[in-house]
Design a protein around this motif. Sequence first.
Motif, PDB file in Angstrom:
ATOM      1  N   ASP A 152       4.660   5.282  -5.725  1.00  7.64           N
ATOM      2  CA  ASP A 152       5.254   4.741  -6.949  1.00  7.64           C
ATOM      3  C   ASP A 152       4.365   4.965  -8.165  1.00  7.64           C
ATOM      4  O   ASP A 152       4.863   5.191  -9.263  1.00  7.64           O
ATOM      5  CB  ASP A 152       5.527   3.253  -6.751  1.00  7.64           C
ATOM      6  N   ARG A 153       3.056   4.874  -7.985  1.00  9.31           N
ATOM      7  CA  ARG A 153       2.127   5.014  -9.107  1.00  9.31           C
ATOM      8  C   ARG A 153       1.064   6.055  -8.768  1.00  9.31           C
ATOM      9  O   ARG A 153      -0.123   5.747  -8.744  1.00  9.31           O
ATOM     10  CB  ARG A 153       1.463   3.677  -9.406  1.00  9.31           C
ATOM     11  N   ALA A 154       1.469   7.248  -8.544  1.00 10.62           N
ATOM     12  CA  ALA A 154       0.540   8.302  -8.124  1.00 10.62           C
ATOM     13  C   ALA A 154      -0.518   8.566  -9.191  1.00 10.62           C
ATOM     14  O   ALA A 154      -0.205   8.926 -10.314  1.00 10.62           O
ATOM     15  CB  ALA A 154       1.304   9.587  -7.832  1.00 10.62           C
ATOM     16  N   GLY A 155      -1.761   8.354  -8.818  1.00  9.62           N
ATOM     17  CA  GLY A 155      -2.876   8.717  -9.681  1.00  9.62           C
ATOM     18  C   GLY A 155      -3.039   7.886 -10.938  1.00  9.62           C
ATOM     19  O   GLY A 155      -3.988   8.056 -11.664  1.00  9.62           O
ATOM     20  N   GLY A 156      -2.116   7.019 -11.251  1.00 11.13           N
ATOM     21  CA  GLY A 156      -2.229   6.189 -12.436  1.00 11.13           C
ATOM     22  C   GLY A 156      -1.935   6.913 -13.736  1.00 11.13           C
ATOM     23  O   GLY A 156      -1.877   6.310 -14.791  1.00 11.13           O
ATOM     24  N   VAL A 184       0.839  -1.200   0.000  1.00 15.80           N
ATOM     25  CA  VAL A 184       0.000   0.000   0.000  1.00 15.80           C
ATOM     26  C   VAL A 184       0.873   1.248   0.000  1.00 15.80           C
ATOM     27  O   VAL A 184       0.632   2.179  -0.768  1.00 15.80           O
ATOM     28  CB  VAL A 184      -0.963  -0.009   1.218  1.00 15.80           C
ATOM     29  N   LEU A 185       1.879   1.260   0.859  1.00 13.70           N
ATOM     30  CA  LEU A 185       2.769   2.423   0.902  1.00 13.70           C
ATOM     31  C   LEU A 185       3.497   2.619  -0.426  1.00 13.70           C
ATOM     32  O   LEU A 185       3.607   3.736  -0.929  1.00 13.70           O
ATOM     33  CB  LEU A 185       3.787   2.281   2.035  1.00 13.70           C
ATOM     34  N   VAL A 208       3.954  12.612   3.575  1.00 16.11           N
ATOM     35  CA  VAL A 208       3.044  11.766   4.350  1.00 16.11           C
ATOM     36  C   VAL A 208       3.465  10.297   4.236  1.00 16.11           C
ATOM     37  O   VAL A 208       3.449   9.551   5.222  1.00 16.11           O
ATOM     38  CB  VAL A 208       1.587  11.982   3.881  1.00 16.11           C
ATOM     39  N   THR A 209       3.855   9.893   3.049  1.00 12.00           N
ATOM     40  CA  THR A 209       4.299   8.512   2.852  1.00 12.00           C
ATOM     41  C   THR A 209       5.581   8.243   3.627  1.00 12.00           C
ATOM     42  O   THR A 209       5.728   7.186   4.238  1.00 12.00           O
ATOM     43  CB  THR A 209       4.488   8.210   1.354  1.00 12.00           C
TER      44      THR A 209
END
Length: 94
Positions: A63-67, A57-58, A79-80
């Motif tokens: 790694d794939r923000a927003g697709g 999840v983290l 935040v991550t």
Amino acid sequence: MSEPLVPRAAREELGERLRQALAEFVDSPRRSVKEAADVLDAAAERLTAALDDHRHVLRADWDRAGGDRTPPDTERLRVTLQAYREMAERLLRV
């Protein structure tokens, strides 16, 4: 305080199995020790699975923000990073 990695019902079930193993030691020491070993194995497997899920999840979050292949913004990364730090600190306290 963070939520436990292993759900309450699973912790209670494993705790009950361990208490039962301890209670049966006098009548069946070998079976008691085997059950205690099985409980430890099950607890480790559940904890490992929970950690793997949390890590995925983290990782997906940054790694794939927003697709849409746009990199995550700095706030999302901050935040991550906090979530990674919290999890690592929890593990180091174990």
